[in-house]
Design a protein around this motif. Structure first.
Motif, PDB file in Angstrom:
ATOM      1  N   GLN A   1       0.138 -64.771 -63.580  1.00 20.69           N
ATOM      2  CA  GLN A   1       0.328 -63.849 -64.941  1.00 20.69           C
ATOM      3  C   GLN A   1      -1.328 -63.736 -65.216  1.00 20.69           C
ATOM      4  N   VAL A   2      -2.128 -64.769 -65.659  1.00 23.96           N
ATOM      5  CA  VAL A   2      -3.446 -64.160 -66.233  1.00 23.96           C
ATOM      6  C   VAL A   2      -4.163 -64.008 -65.392  1.00 23.96           C
ATOM      7  N   ARG A   3      -3.742 -63.762 -63.536  1.00 22.65           N
ATOM      8  CA  ARG A   3      -4.843 -63.207 -62.701  1.00 22.65           C
ATOM      9  C   ARG A   3      -4.067 -61.933 -62.792  1.00 22.65           C
ATOM     10  N   ALA A   4      -2.540 -61.893 -63.159  1.00 23.88           N
ATOM     11  CA  ALA A   4      -2.322 -60.023 -63.083  1.00 23.88           C
ATOM     12  C   ALA A   4      -3.084 -59.286 -64.340  1.00 23.88           C
ATOM     13  N   VAL A   5      -3.314 -59.964 -65.347  1.00 24.47           N
ATOM     14  CA  VAL A   5      -4.197 -58.912 -66.349  1.00 24.47           C
ATOM     15  C   VAL A   5      -5.303 -58.777 -66.397  1.00 24.47           C
ATOM     16  N   ILE A   6      -6.052 -59.774 -64.688  1.00 23.40           N
ATOM     17  CA  ILE A   6      -7.113 -59.521 -64.300  1.00 23.40           C
ATOM     18  C   ILE A   6      -7.195 -58.534 -63.303  1.00 23.40           C
ATOM     19  N   ASP A   7      -6.050 -58.847 -62.933  1.00 25.11           N
ATOM     20  CA  ASP A   7      -6.230 -57.836 -62.348  1.00 25.11           C
ATOM     21  C   ASP A   7      -5.972 -55.979 -62.469  1.00 25.11           C
ATOM     22  N   ALA A   8      -4.918 -56.044 -62.904  1.00 24.15           N
ATOM     23  CA  ALA A   8      -4.694 -54.945 -63.789  1.00 24.15           C
ATOM     24  C   ALA A   8      -5.838 -54.334 -64.149  1.00 24.15           C
TER      25      ALA A   8
ATOM     26  N   LEU B   1      -9.436 -60.564 -72.363  1.00 25.95           N
ATOM     27  CA  LEU B   1      -8.989 -59.317 -71.448  1.00 25.95           C
ATOM     28  C   LEU B   1     -10.423 -58.401 -72.557  1.00 25.95           C
ATOM     29  N   PRO B   2     -10.789 -59.444 -73.675  1.00 26.69           N
ATOM     30  CA  PRO B   2     -11.963 -58.752 -74.934  1.00 26.69           C
ATOM     31  C   PRO B   2     -12.710 -59.290 -73.879  1.00 26.69           C
ATOM     32  N   LEU B   3     -12.992 -60.203 -73.425  1.00 29.85           N
ATOM     33  CA  LEU B   3     -14.824 -60.456 -72.843  1.00 29.85           C
ATOM     34  C   LEU B   3     -14.577 -59.416 -71.518  1.00 29.85           C
ATOM     35  N   LEU B   4     -13.303 -59.917 -70.520  1.00 25.65           N
ATOM     36  CA  LEU B   4     -13.713 -58.913 -69.642  1.00 25.65           C
ATOM     37  C   LEU B   4     -14.043 -57.183 -69.986  1.00 25.65           C
ATOM     38  N   ALA B   5     -13.327 -56.997 -70.720  1.00 25.91           N
ATOM     39  CA  ALA B   5     -13.790 -55.225 -71.517  1.00 25.91           C
ATOM     40  C   ALA B   5     -14.877 -55.272 -71.643  1.00 25.91           C
ATOM     41  N   ILE B   6     -16.102 -56.418 -72.045  1.00 21.20           N
ATOM     42  CA  ILE B   6     -17.465 -56.113 -72.070  1.00 21.20           C
ATOM     43  C   ILE B   6     -18.352 -56.405 -70.993  1.00 21.20           C
ATOM     44  N   GLY B   7     -18.013 -57.097 -69.871  1.00 25.90           N
ATOM     45  CA  GLY B   7     -18.547 -57.185 -68.826  1.00 25.90           C
ATOM     46  C   GLY B   7     -18.649 -58.499 -68.374  1.00 25.90           C
ATOM     47  N   ALA B   8     -17.140 -59.008 -68.953  1.00 22.83           N
ATOM     48  CA  ALA B   8     -17.178 -60.636 -68.231  1.00 22.83           C
ATOM     49  C   ALA B   8     -16.778 -60.575 -66.589  1.00 22.83           C
ATOM     50  N   SER B   9     -16.839 -61.206 -65.881  1.00 27.49           N
ATOM     51  CA  SER B   9     -16.230 -61.675 -64.411  1.00 27.49           C
ATOM     52  C   SER B   9     -14.999 -62.007 -64.180  1.00 27.49           C
ATOM     53  N   GLY B  10     -15.081 -63.531 -65.037  1.00 33.06           N
ATOM     54  CA  GLY B  10     -13.617 -63.607 -64.676  1.00 33.06           C
ATOM     55  C   GLY B  10     -13.043 -64.788 -66.262  1.00 33.06           C
ATOM     56  N   VAL B  11     -12.349 -65.722 -65.606  1.00 29.30           N
ATOM     57  CA  VAL B  11     -11.473 -66.651 -66.112  1.00 29.30           C
ATOM     58  C   VAL B  11     -11.711 -67.931 -66.492  1.00 29.30           C
TER      59      VAL B  11
ATOM     60  N   ALA C   1      -8.145 -53.019 -61.349  1.00 29.97           N
ATOM     61  CA  ALA C   1      -7.667 -51.507 -61.496  1.00 29.97           C
ATOM     62  C   ALA C   1      -7.818 -50.651 -61.756  1.00 29.97           C
ATOM     63  N   GLY C   2      -8.202 -50.231 -63.622  1.00 30.69           N
ATOM     64  CA  GLY C   2      -8.452 -49.334 -63.577  1.00 30.69           C
ATOM     65  C   GLY C   2      -7.215 -49.462 -64.732  1.00 30.69           C
ATOM     66  N   GLU C   3      -6.353 -50.289 -64.428  1.00 26.55           N
ATOM     67  CA  GLU C   3      -5.169 -50.239 -65.397  1.00 26.55           C
ATOM     68  C   GLU C   3      -5.776 -50.660 -66.683  1.00 26.55           C
ATOM     69  N   ARG C   4      -5.570 -50.370 -67.650  1.00 32.03           N
ATOM     70  CA  ARG C   4      -6.333 -51.103 -68.998  1.00 32.03           C
ATOM     71  C   ARG C   4      -5.240 -50.837 -69.907  1.00 32.03           C
ATOM     72  N   GLU C   5      -4.252 -50.190 -69.513  1.00 31.89           N
ATOM     73  CA  GLU C   5      -2.423 -50.439 -70.221  1.00 31.89           C
ATOM     74  C   GLU C   5      -1.642 -51.360 -69.978  1.00 31.89           C
TER      75      GLU C   5
END
Length: 298
Positions: free
Chosen positions: A218-225, A197-207, A228-232
């Motif tokens: 569950q890993v995909r659910a973090v990325i999808d949220a 999540l920290p890397l996604l937050a600064i512009g990463a494309s995935g994991v 979708a702009g659902e940061r919390e």
């Protein structure tokens, strides 16, 4: 989120072996299908660290690539690890991976001989020139030596090559990653699950995730949220996975711990190859408890 060339959720796939230690292509096909069809993965990275690449032969690497590409049938990108400490050998592996149907190459920085940054850059450019496949650089100084960590300047140079398109980042250097993301078009993929999540937050494309072997959805659910702009929600889901991430990586290498969970679940995996040792009963029980906690989270 920036759309990357290798999907959003890639599993750093283990290499299944039979009980006598031979490559298990049929098991690899079943596992690849499972990770894509039910695990939420849109890419698979094979013949990498988690795939025990230091102890598999060239022929086994090629056979694994053929098996996995056959199993997923275009439903997911297949990225084959081809990096070694020998430029000529890496070129041979890259060409073999392309012939076997890989969609991309994972190329680690050369290790052991402690090449200079210029030598590392030339090594990576040579491998990139060897095929028509897109290349994901693999920056993992904890395994290759601190002296082989790619500098921001080297990454900027490498980004100019038309086939070098991505980085699997295990450098634990968010400053460098953020700088390179700002200065280049390289797609970054988090290679350490605690930093997804920290890397996604600064512009990463995935994991490229070890945990995705066992909790891909569950890993995909973090990325999808996050996408979708659902940061919390993304942050809550990310935090819920951290006890499992710790269990998978702190007490033994991810290969060992994932294969222990696969054995308990009856999934293809088999033994690890020496010098790795299998997980004992205590560690397997700890892993199972952490896994139950991760999958129970909403």
């Amino acid at each position: 989120m920036r759309l990357g060339p290798f999907g959003r959720c890639a599993a750093a796939m283990i290499t299944p072996f039979t009980e006598d230690g031979a490559l298990d292509p049929a098991g690899a096909e079943r596992l690849a299908d499972h990770l894509v069809a039910r695990g939420g993965c849109d890419a698979l990275v094979i013949n990498g660290t988690t795939g025990e690449s230091p102890t598999t032969s060239d022929a086994e690497k090629t056979a694994l690539t053929r098996a996995v590409t056959s199993a997923v049938g275009g439903r997911a990108k297949v990225v084959a690890g081809v990096g070694t400490a020998d430029t000529r050998h890496s070129v041979e592996l890259a060409r073999a991976a392309q012939a076997a149907g890989a969609d991309g190459l994972l190329v680690v920085t050369p290790y052991y001989s402690r090449p200079t940054q210029e030598a590392i850059v030339q090594h990576l450019l040579t491998v990139a020139d060897a095929t028509e496949l897109p290349v994901m650089l693999y920056d993992i100084p904890a395994r290759t030596g601190e002296g082989t960590a790619l500098t921001a300047d080297s990454l900027r140079r490498l980004a100019e090559h038309p086939k070098i398109v991505a980085v699997k980042d295990c450098s634990f250097d968010l400053l460098k990653a953020g700088t390179v993301l700002a200065d280049t078009e390289l797609a970054y993929y988090a290679g350490s699950d605690e930093l997804n999540l920290p890397l996604l937050a600064i512009g990463a494309s995935g994991v490229v995730s070890t945990a995705a072997n066992v909790v891909g959805a569950q890993v995909r659910a973090v990325i999808d949220a996050f996408a979708a702009g659902e940061r919390e929600t993304a942050a809550r889901r990310h935090r819920a996975l951290l006890p499992l991430v710790s269990a998978l990586t702190v007490h033994a290498p991810g290969t060992v711990t994932v294969k222990a969970l696969f054995r308990a679940a009856g999934l293809p995996g088999g033994p690890v190859r020496p010098p790795l040792l299998p997980a004992d009963e205590e560690l397997t029980a700890r892993l199972a408890t952490a896994l139950r906690g991760a999958v129970a989270q909403p």
